[in-house]
Design a protein around this motif. Structure first.
Motif: not given
Length: 255
Positions: A130-137
Motif C-alpha cells: 500500500r498505497p494500492d489501487i483502492q488507495d489511489i482511487r
C-alpha cells in the motif's frame, strides 16, 4: 492561483500520495521536498489564493520530531492548506490535528485534512504494497472533493480527529547500524534527513538520539547493509506484525 506539494517523505510514501493528489488538481504544481535538512533551513512564502498540500508521515501517532518547526520555514499568508498524513496501518492518533495546528500557526487557512495508509516502514507484512489501487482511487476522490470545495469558494475549517495536548511518544533509543554487507558508499548519510550518520566514521556511527527511525538509510542502502538488530525493537515489531497482519485500515478525509 498556484498549487504546491510540500512533503517530508523519507521513504517515499507521503510523496507518492501528495503527487497523486496534486497531479489531479493541477498538472503544473510545484513540489518542495523537506527531506534534506538544508531544505528546512530555507523560507517558503505563499500568496492568498494558493493551494498548498502539505504531507508528513506518522511516527507513534505524532508528527516526526524534527529539530526544525514547520512554523519557522513556511509562511502561509492566508493561502489554503490541505493537510495529509500517512501511517502504517496502526493509527494516526493526533498527527493530523498536530499538522493542522502547525499550518494554522504558520498563517495558512486549513480547508481539508486526510489520513492515508502505506506499507509499514518496519514490516512489509503490515499493509503490504500500500498505497494500492483502492488507495489511489481514494486519493483521487479526496482531490475531487478539494476541487469542489475550492470551486464553491468555501474556506470552512474541517473538524479533525485528535486530542490536545497531543499524546506523548518516546521512541526507543535505537538506530539502524551497518552490518557485514556495508560497503561504506555513503548512500545512508545522503538519505538521512536529520544528519544522524557520521561521515567521518565511515558511516558507521549513528546518533540514536537524533535518529528518527524513519528507515530512509535502510531503504537507500544498495547492499542491505543497514538494520536495527536490538532485541527489544525486534520484539516490538514482531508483536506489531502479529496484531496488524491482515488488518486493513481505510483512508479518511475531512473537509
Amino acid at each position: 492561483m498556484a498549487t504546491y506539494a510540500i512533503h517530508f517523505s523519507p521513504t517515499g510514501t507521503t510523496r507518492f500520495c501528495l503527487r497523486t493528489i496534486c497531479l489531479d488538481l493541477d498538472e503544473r504544481f510545484s513540489e518542495i521536498s523537506l527531506n534534506p535538512s538544508v531544505a528546512r533551513r530555507k523560507t517558503y512564502s505563499f500568496l492568498p489564493g494558493d493551494l498548498v498540500v502539505i504531507g508528513f508521515p506518522v511516527y507513534g501517532g505524532r508528527l516526526p520530531s524534527l529539530p526544525e518547526s514547520l512554523t519557522t520555514y513556511l509562511q502561509g499568508n492566508g493561502a489554503n492548506a490541505c493537510c495529509l498524513v500517512t501511517y502504517g496501518n496502526r493509527a494516526y492518533e493526533d498527527a493530523l490535528l498536530e499538522l493542522s495546528d502547525l499550518c494554522t500557526a504558520s498563517g495558512f487557512t486549513v480547508i481539508a485534512g486526510g489520513a492515508f495508509i502505506g506499507q509499514h516502514t518496519f514490516s512489509p507484512q503490515i499493509a503490504t504494497n500500500r498505497p494500492d489501487i483502492q488507495d489511489i482511487r481514494a486519493l483521487l476522490s479526496f482531490s475531487a472533493a478539494i476541487r469542489e470545495k475550492q470551486k464553491n469558494g468555501s474556506s470552512t475549517v474541517p473538524l479533525l480527529p485528535g486530542n490536545r495536548p497531543y499524546r506523548e511518544w518516546n521512541p526507543m533509543p535505537v538506530a539502524p547500524q551497518p552490518n557485514e554487507n556495508c560497503i561504506e558508499c555513503g548512500a545512508c548519510a545522503e538519505a538521512c534527513p536529520v544528519d544522524a550518520i557520521s561521515r567521518e566514521a565511515h558511516y558507521i556511527a549513528t546518533d540514536p538520539i537524533r535518529c528518527l527511525d524513519c528507515y530512509a538509510c535502510v531503504k537507500a542502502c544498495p547492499t542491505e547493509g543497514r538494520s536495527i538488530i536490538a532485541p527489544p525493537f525486534q520484539k516490538k515489531i514482531a508483536d506489531l506484525t502479529a496484531m496488524l497482519q491482515g488488518v486493513r485500515r481505510e483512508p479518511e478525509w475531512f473537509l
